[in-house]
Each structure stands twice: as structure tokens, then as C-alpha cells.
Design an enzyme around this catalytic site. Structure first.
Site, PDB file in Angstrom:
ATOM      1  N   ALA A  94       0.865  -1.191   0.000  1.00  0.00           N
ATOM      2  CA  ALA A  94       0.000   0.000   0.000  1.00  0.00           C
ATOM      3  C   ALA A  94       0.894   1.231   0.000  1.00  0.00           C
ATOM      4  CB  ALA A  94      -0.912   0.008   1.216  1.00  0.00           C
ATOM      5  N   GLY A 146      -2.136   2.017  -5.425  1.00  0.00           N
ATOM      6  CA  GLY A 146      -2.186   2.245  -6.865  1.00  0.00           C
ATOM      7  C   GLY A 146      -1.087   3.086  -7.452  1.00  0.00           C
ATOM      8  N   GLU A 186      -6.010  -4.979  -8.358  1.00  0.00           N
ATOM      9  CA  GLU A 186      -5.797  -5.162  -6.918  1.00  0.00           C
ATOM     10  C   GLU A 186      -7.117  -5.099  -6.161  1.00  0.00           C
ATOM     11  OE1 GLU A 186      -1.246  -3.470  -6.466  1.00  0.00           O
ATOM     12  OE2 GLU A 186      -2.903  -2.087  -6.254  1.00  0.00           O
TER      13      GLU A 186
END
Ligand code: 5RP
Length: 229
Positions: A87, A100, A108
Site C-alpha cells: 500500500a 495504486g 488489486e
């Protein structure tokens, strides 16, 4: 060259592998931390662990293939036992995430949503009190057609969107063929509401806000590995 930060990522990644059990279907994340998860899983498979992986990107699929980790897809497994992923920001108290920056947020999120458990692996630098505190933009995948209109709509939600580029001359295109708008919002007071608002914007495919999805966060610190749950 392996840095201290890489060593922290590897330590957290290998600790997260304690959640893996024989026979599981495992969602394989994307990014420099998830890389170590796949590396460690490859070692366990070489030692006899039997699992199948569902990759969240072509990059991860290639790494897993190279390590002889058997891969599968949603055609064979619509439910995933466990996904381990990285993350970009983790809200300490809620375990809400921004993901992202590696560009794989759509796959994901699809994999995370189909998973019984999502375990996130980070080094201590990723922890924040409130999402946005580190200035990380929220990546938003949008369809190519009319991305300018999507960007304008996101601006009306308070974002400063930037179209992601792979190089100076080339727009970044995701594995799924979408563009990414990196949306700086500053500190996000109500991430659940924002995720919904972004999701309702025409042209948006998915956002990198992962709200209420992470069951455990494995954090590597200078003093050892800590688990948030
Ligand atoms: C990719 C992601 C990654 O998990 C996120 O960007 C973290 O990457 P890294 O471990 O390299 O910092 O969401 O789309």
C-alpha cells in the site's frame, strides 16, 4: 543495491507469509513490497507448499511464473482465500488505504474484494494518522475516452488531478487499458464518502481508496515487525 528500507520490506513480507496455509488460493499483490512476498512464497513452494496464485498485474504474474508458483484465474477460482499486497498510505487506526502508485489498483481491488482476508505489508514510512497526510495522491483509473471530462468532475470533488505519464511523451496505460489520474486531495477527512463519490463519477473505473478492506497490516519498523488488526 539492497537498502535498509528494502530489508524492512522483506522482513514484513516474509512475516506476512505466516498467514499462508497449504492448499490456499492466494492473491498476489503488486509493487516493490509485494515483490518480496512473491519471492518468499516462491521459496515456500520450492520447499513443497501447495498453493495457487491469482496475480494482480502482468509484472507479478511474470515474477511468479519465474519462481514456479502455479497461477490460476477467476475462471477457476471466483473466491480467494488470502491476498497479500502492499500500500502507499495506511491510516493507522482504521487500516484504510491508498493504493495504486504502482498502477495496478483495478486488478488489486477486484482481487481484494474477492478475498476472504486481505493482509497488507508496508514499512513504517507508509503509516499516517489520516489518509493524505503524506501528500500521496489517490490514483483513479479512468477510461481513455473523455478523460478530460472525468478529470474536471474529479476537480469538482476537490481533487487536483494529474494524468499519469510513463515517460515525458507517453501516457501511462494500465494492464486493463485505462489511464490513471493521480488526484491530490490533501488530508482526507471522510475517505468512505470520497470513495463513493469518486466511484459515481462518469468515466471512472476504480479508485485507489481501499476502505475497510485490510484485516491485518504487517508493518516493518526499525524495532521489528508489528501487526495492526
Ligand atoms: C500498486 C500498489 C502497490 O501496492 C503500492 O503502490 C505500494 O508499492 P510499493 O510496495 O512499491 O511501495 O498499489 O498498484
Amino acid at each position: 543495491m539492497t537498502t535498509n528500507r528494502d530489508e524492512l520490506k522483506r522482513a514484513a513480507a516474509y512475516r506476512a507469509l505466516d498467514f499462508v496455509k497449504d492448499g490456499m488460493v492466494i492473491g498476489l499483490g503488486t509493487g516493490s513490497t509485494a515483490f518480496y512476498v512473491v519471492e518468499g512464497l516462491g521459496k515456500r513452494v520450492a520447499e513443497g507448499l501447495s498453493v495457487v496464485g491469482i496475480p494482480t498485474s502482468e509484472r507479478t504474474a511474470a515474477q511468479a511464473r519465474g519462481l514456479n508458483i502455479p497461477l490460476s484465474s477467476f475462471a477457476e477460482h471466483s473466491q480467494i482465500d488470502l491476498t497479500i499486497d502492499g500500500a502507499d498510505e495506511v491510516e493507522r487506526k482504521t487500516r484504510h488505504l491508498i493504493k495504486g502508485l504502482g498502477g495496478a489498483l483495478l486488478r488489486e481491488k477486484i482481487v481484494a474484494a474477492a478475498s476472504h482476508e486481505l493482509v497488507i505489508v508496508v514499512d513504517q514510512e507508509k503509516l499516517v494518522d489520516r489518509l493524505g497526510d503524506h501528500g500521496t495522491p489517490v490514483p483513479v483509473a479512468v477510461v481513455q475516452l473523455g478523460w478530460q471530462a472525468s478529470a474536471a468532475a474529479l476537480e469538482r470533488l476537490g481533487a487536483r488531478p494529474t494524468l499519469r505519464h510513463a515517460t515525458e511523451d507517453h501516457v501511462f496505460i494500465t494492464d486493463g487499458g485505462n489511464y490513471i489520474l493521480d488526484c491530490a486531495f490533501g488530508r482526507i477527512d471522510d475517505p468512505r464518502r470520497l470513495e463513493k463519490q469518486i466511484g459515481m463519477t462518469v468515466g471512472v473505473v476504480e479508485s485507489g481508496l481501499f476502505i475497510g478492506r485490510a484485516k491485518f497490516v504487517v508493518v516493518a519498523t526499525e524495532n521489528g515487525v508489528e501487526i495492526l488488526s
